[in-house]
Write a protein that holds these residues in place. Structure first.
Motif, PDB file in Angstrom:
ATOM      1  N   TYR A  78       8.415  14.681   2.511  1.00 49.75           N
ATOM      2  CA  TYR A  78       7.287  14.230   1.708  1.00 49.75           C
ATOM      3  C   TYR A  78       6.175  15.269   1.651  1.00 49.75           C
ATOM      4  O   TYR A  78       5.893  15.959   2.644  1.00 49.75           O
ATOM      5  CB  TYR A  78       6.742  12.913   2.269  1.00 49.75           C
ATOM      6  CG  TYR A  78       7.812  11.841   2.317  1.00 49.75           C
ATOM      7  CD1 TYR A  78       8.085  11.052   1.206  1.00 49.75           C
ATOM      8  CD2 TYR A  78       8.586  11.674   3.465  1.00 49.75           C
ATOM      9  CE1 TYR A  78       9.090  10.104   1.237  1.00 49.75           C
ATOM     10  CE2 TYR A  78       9.601  10.728   3.507  1.00 49.75           C
ATOM     11  CZ  TYR A  78       9.851   9.950   2.388  1.00 49.75           C
ATOM     12  OH  TYR A  78      10.859   9.023   2.422  1.00 49.75           O
ATOM     13  N   HIS A  80       2.553  15.980   1.767  1.00 55.56           N
ATOM     14  CA  HIS A  80       1.250  15.470   2.179  1.00 55.56           C
ATOM     15  C   HIS A  80       0.275  16.630   2.306  1.00 55.56           C
ATOM     16  O   HIS A  80       0.677  17.786   2.468  1.00 55.56           O
ATOM     17  CB  HIS A  80       1.344  14.734   3.524  1.00 55.56           C
ATOM     18  CG  HIS A  80       2.048  13.419   3.447  1.00 55.56           C
ATOM     19  ND1 HIS A  80       1.453  12.286   2.938  1.00 55.56           N
ATOM     20  CD2 HIS A  80       3.301  13.048   3.820  1.00 55.56           C
ATOM     21  CE1 HIS A  80       2.303  11.276   2.998  1.00 55.56           C
ATOM     22  NE2 HIS A  80       3.431  11.711   3.527  1.00 55.56           N
ATOM     23  N   GLU A 243       9.514   8.335   7.062  1.00 61.53           N
ATOM     24  CA  GLU A 243       8.140   8.520   6.599  1.00 61.53           C
ATOM     25  C   GLU A 243       7.187   7.912   7.623  1.00 61.53           C
ATOM     26  O   GLU A 243       6.814   6.732   7.553  1.00 61.53           O
ATOM     27  CB  GLU A 243       7.958   7.878   5.222  1.00 61.53           C
ATOM     28  CG  GLU A 243       6.526   7.814   4.689  1.00 61.53           C
ATOM     29  CD  GLU A 243       5.802   9.154   4.666  1.00 61.53           C
ATOM     30  OE1 GLU A 243       5.527   9.682   5.760  1.00 61.53           O
ATOM     31  OE2 GLU A 243       5.478   9.636   3.566  1.00 61.53           O
ATOM     32  N   SER A 267       6.214  14.598   7.823  1.00 69.39           N
ATOM     33  CA  SER A 267       5.057  14.192   7.015  1.00 69.39           C
ATOM     34  C   SER A 267       3.727  14.542   7.663  1.00 69.39           C
ATOM     35  O   SER A 267       2.728  14.717   6.967  1.00 69.39           O
ATOM     36  CB  SER A 267       5.103  12.682   6.767  1.00 69.39           C
ATOM     37  OG  SER A 267       6.039  12.355   5.769  1.00 69.39           O
ATOM     38  N   ASN A 359      -1.808   6.109   0.266  1.00 64.37           N
ATOM     39  CA  ASN A 359      -0.428   6.305  -0.183  1.00 64.37           C
ATOM     40  C   ASN A 359       0.108   5.055  -0.864  1.00 64.37           C
ATOM     41  O   ASN A 359       0.705   5.113  -1.942  1.00 64.37           O
ATOM     42  CB  ASN A 359       0.463   6.670   1.005  1.00 64.37           C
ATOM     43  CG  ASN A 359       0.471   8.144   1.335  1.00 64.37           C
ATOM     44  OD1 ASN A 359       1.479   8.817   1.219  1.00 64.37           O
ATOM     45  ND2 ASN A 359      -0.661   8.659   1.759  1.00 64.37           N
ATOM     46  N   HIS A 360      -0.100   3.913  -0.224  1.00 62.20           N
ATOM     47  CA  HIS A 360       0.439   2.674  -0.774  1.00 62.20           C
ATOM     48  C   HIS A 360      -0.222   2.319  -2.114  1.00 62.20           C
ATOM     49  O   HIS A 360       0.469   1.939  -3.077  1.00 62.20           O
ATOM     50  CB  HIS A 360       0.241   1.529   0.214  1.00 62.20           C
ATOM     51  CG  HIS A 360       0.741   0.208  -0.280  1.00 62.20           C
ATOM     52  ND1 HIS A 360       2.065  -0.022  -0.595  1.00 62.20           N
ATOM     53  CD2 HIS A 360       0.082  -0.946  -0.549  1.00 62.20           C
ATOM     54  CE1 HIS A 360       2.206  -1.265  -1.016  1.00 62.20           C
ATOM     55  NE2 HIS A 360       1.027  -1.846  -1.007  1.00 62.20           N
ATOM     56  N   ALA A 363       1.179   4.456  -4.836  1.00 59.78           N
ATOM     57  CA  ALA A 363       2.550   4.084  -5.184  1.00 59.78           C
ATOM     58  C   ALA A 363       2.581   2.815  -6.031  1.00 59.78           C
ATOM     59  O   ALA A 363       3.363   2.702  -6.978  1.00 59.78           O
ATOM     60  CB  ALA A 363       3.379   3.904  -3.914  1.00 59.78           C
ATOM     61  N   ASN A 385       5.267   3.928   0.088  1.00 60.72           N
ATOM     62  CA  ASN A 385       4.871   4.946  -0.900  1.00 60.72           C
ATOM     63  C   ASN A 385       6.063   5.464  -1.690  1.00 60.72           C
ATOM     64  O   ASN A 385       5.976   6.501  -2.340  1.00 60.72           O
ATOM     65  CB  ASN A 385       4.136   6.115  -0.222  1.00 60.72           C
ATOM     66  CG  ASN A 385       5.040   6.950   0.671  1.00 60.72           C
ATOM     67  OD1 ASN A 385       6.186   6.578   0.935  1.00 60.72           O
ATOM     68  ND2 ASN A 385       4.540   8.068   1.148  1.00 60.72           N
ATOM     69  N   GLU A 386       7.158   4.728  -1.640  1.00 60.71           N
ATOM     70  CA  GLU A 386       8.391   5.173  -2.292  1.00 60.71           C
ATOM     71  C   GLU A 386       9.117   3.961  -2.853  1.00 60.71           C
ATOM     72  O   GLU A 386       9.252   2.945  -2.172  1.00 60.71           O
ATOM     73  CB  GLU A 386       9.264   5.900  -1.262  1.00 60.71           C
ATOM     74  CG  GLU A 386      10.403   6.697  -1.828  1.00 60.71           C
ATOM     75  CD  GLU A 386      10.986   7.639  -0.774  1.00 60.71           C
ATOM     76  OE1 GLU A 386      11.525   8.687  -1.160  1.00 60.71           O
ATOM     77  OE2 GLU A 386      10.897   7.334   0.440  1.00 60.71           O
ATOM     78  N   THR A 432       2.288  10.212  -2.818  1.00 60.50           N
ATOM     79  CA  THR A 432       1.460  10.392  -1.627  1.00 60.50           C
ATOM     80  C   THR A 432       0.010  10.611  -2.062  1.00 60.50           C
ATOM     81  O   THR A 432      -0.311  10.536  -3.258  1.00 60.50           O
ATOM     82  CB  THR A 432       1.926  11.592  -0.781  1.00 60.50           C
ATOM     83  OG1 THR A 432       1.607  12.815  -1.477  1.00 60.50           O
ATOM     84  CG2 THR A 432       3.421  11.525  -0.510  1.00 60.50           C
ATOM     85  N   GLU A 433      -0.844  10.916  -1.087  1.00 59.03           N
ATOM     86  CA  GLU A 433      -2.254  11.153  -1.400  1.00 59.03           C
ATOM     87  C   GLU A 433      -2.436  12.390  -2.270  1.00 59.03           C
ATOM     88  O   GLU A 433      -3.510  12.591  -2.855  1.00 59.03           O
ATOM     89  CB  GLU A 433      -3.071  11.286  -0.100  1.00 59.03           C
ATOM     90  CG  GLU A 433      -2.887  12.582   0.669  1.00 59.03           C
ATOM     91  CD  GLU A 433      -1.608  12.628   1.497  1.00 59.03           C
ATOM     92  OE1 GLU A 433      -1.391  13.630   2.208  1.00 59.03           O
ATOM     93  OE2 GLU A 433      -0.823  11.657   1.440  1.00 59.03           O
ATOM     94  N   THR A 435      -0.755  12.954  -4.982  1.00 58.99           N
ATOM     95  CA  THR A 435      -0.396  12.582  -6.353  1.00 58.99           C
ATOM     96  C   THR A 435      -1.609  11.978  -7.054  1.00 58.99           C
ATOM     97  O   THR A 435      -2.185  10.997  -6.585  1.00 58.99           O
ATOM     98  CB  THR A 435       0.749  11.555  -6.351  1.00 58.99           C
ATOM     99  OG1 THR A 435       1.820  12.024  -5.534  1.00 58.99           O
ATOM    100  CG2 THR A 435       1.259  11.321  -7.765  1.00 58.99           C
TER     101      THR A 435
END
Length: 452
Positions: A78, A80, A243, A267, A359-360, A363, A385-386, A432-433, A435
């Motif tokens: 991931y 990050h 993760e 991560s 992250n959440h 997503a 987050n996926e 992730t943060e 994005t």
């Protein structure tokens, strides 16, 4: 140091000592199909240093770097944000060659760092104890299966369909040498995990059940019923976390009574680095600590009552009789473990929870937006987050077209599971943060255009 090649007579003498008729005889265990029968086709026998640099630079320019555009790749690795202080600190001279030392008590700084790392990992995974790290998540997963065999005296392991296929591949490779029977399956493009099927498969010959959390499709399951079912048959539950940032938001496997929790620590503190080196996390219940592979650093006091650190347990073949060793995993990923520990320290518990929340939230926004693309279906609604999308056509060509536009859109399940037609339309997307909302809109707009 000068390079001093061996002469033909040197080679002949060495081969005679070990009893091998030729150098080729040393490679009999390598499958013939994987061996070269001559020089690599198209590769010149020699080239100048400048020519090699030009050629390698030209090759590197064909890559799309993670920072070159919208990036949605995940599936165990991931992107990050890494604070600049992490890289600065690990490059200090006393850390750059970090390694669990062979004369440990004279390296108090290294031992203290590993002690702190173990403490952080144990708290993160929800386990009583954690070791000083292992190579990566996949080897940690196999070591856990081997540990379950030692604990239960059984050799049948059930691997969830939601376990990363690369982890499964590593386990299958190692099981060839131990005789363990591994029961595996592929995931299905459904919102629910295979927990019920795993419970039904447990019997008196089962050593362990291995489940990924969140799994390869990003799905999150309550592991408590599975843990209860394992323990009812005296089997162990092994949870795999690829993760670790997720554990800032969801219940840890140890809190749900998993016996062994392993994972990939990339991560936190460790960049993508083209796939390695990474750092394997390994924790377990206290009652199984003597069967845990790798090394364990402990805290003590010296003769004057001052705080100090030692190697408390080191059950590898270099320290005890080979037949008594729990593993020959041999080392810890010292520098990556240090980077992990520094990043965790900078975040702290509150920072990790805040990072997980970002992250959440990102997503959730991406999943909602991408699900609005005509023909695109969101497979799972419970994720960190996926998440997985089901496209109206095979995902691999779509991913290639998006890559041509500078968008790394995700991991196609057809790539992970070649030949599985029922998974070919699946696309795993990670957020992730790093994005941005603009990245999500760019992906959605490009996907709408391609699928139109």
């Amino acid at each position: 140091m000068r390079y001093l090649p061996l002469t033909p007579s040197d080679r002949s003498e060495m081969l005679a000592v070990i009893g091998a008729p030729s150098i080729d005889a040393l490679f009999v265990d390598v499958p013939e199909a994987a061996r070269l029968d001559g020089p690599i086709h198209g590769l010149p026998m020699h080239a100048s240093e400048m020519a090699v640099e030009r050629h390698m630079t030209a090759l590197s320019r064909k890559n799309i770097a993670a920072s070159d555009g919208p990036f949605f790749l995940g599936c165990g690795a991931y992107k990050h944000h890494l604070p600049a202080s992490v890289d600065h600190l690990i490059q200090r001279g006393e850390f750059l060659t970090a390694y669990t030392p062979y004369q440990p008590e004279i390296a108090q700084g290294t031992l203290q760092m590993l002690f702190e790392f173990q403490t952080q990992v144990a708290r993160l995974l929800g386990t009583d104890v954690a070791n000083a790290s292992i190579y990566d998540g996949s080897t940690a997963c196999w070591e856990a299966i081997g540990m379950a065999r030692r604990v239960t005296k059984r050799g049948r392991a059930i691997l969830s369909g939601g376990l990363h296929p690369h982890y499964v591949s590593v386990a299958k490779t190692m099981a060839k040498f131990t005789g363990d029977v591994l029961e595996t399956s592929a995931p299905t493009l459904t919102a629910e995990t295979d927990i019920d099927a795993l419970i039904a498969a447990i019997d008196d010959t089962t050593s362990c059940v291995v489940v990924q959390y969140p799994d390869i499709l990003g799905r999150i399951a309550d592991l408590r019923p599975l843990a209860d079912a394992c323990h009812a048959k005296k089997a162990l539950l092994i949870a795999v976390v690829t993760e670790p940032v997720a554990l800032g938001a969801i219940t840890s496997p140890g809190e749900m009574d998993a016996d062994i929790v392993v994972g990939e620590g990339q991560s936190l503190g460790v960049g993508l680095q083209f796939g390695g080196p990474y750092v394997g996390l390994f924790g377990c219940k206290d009652k199984y600590v003597r069967q845990m592979p790798g090394r364990l650093c402990g805290e003590t006091v010296d003769a004057d009552g001052r705080r100090g650190f030692v190697l408390t347990l080191s059950t590898r073949e270099q320290h005890i009789r080979r037949e008594k060793a729990t593993s020959n995993i041999c080392t810890n990923s010292g520098l990556c473990a240090l980077a992990f520990s520094i990043h965790m320290t900078l975040l702290g518990e509150a920072g990790l929870r805040r990072l997980a929340g970002i992250n959440h939230a990102g997503a959730v926004h991406a999943a909602r937006r991408l699900a609005k693309v005509p023909g695109v279906e969101l497979v799972n609604t419970h994720f960190f987050n996926e998440f997985t999308l089901k496209l109206p056509t095979e995902a691999r060509p779509i991913v290639r077209q998006l890559a041509d536009r500078g968008i790394l859109a995700g991991v196609s399940l057809g790539r992970l599971y070649p030949g599985q037609d029922d998974l070919a339309n699946g696309l795993v997307v990670a957020v992730t943060e790093t994005t941005s909302a603009e990245d999500v809109e760019t992906l959605a707009a490009a996907l709408e255009e391609i699928l139109a």
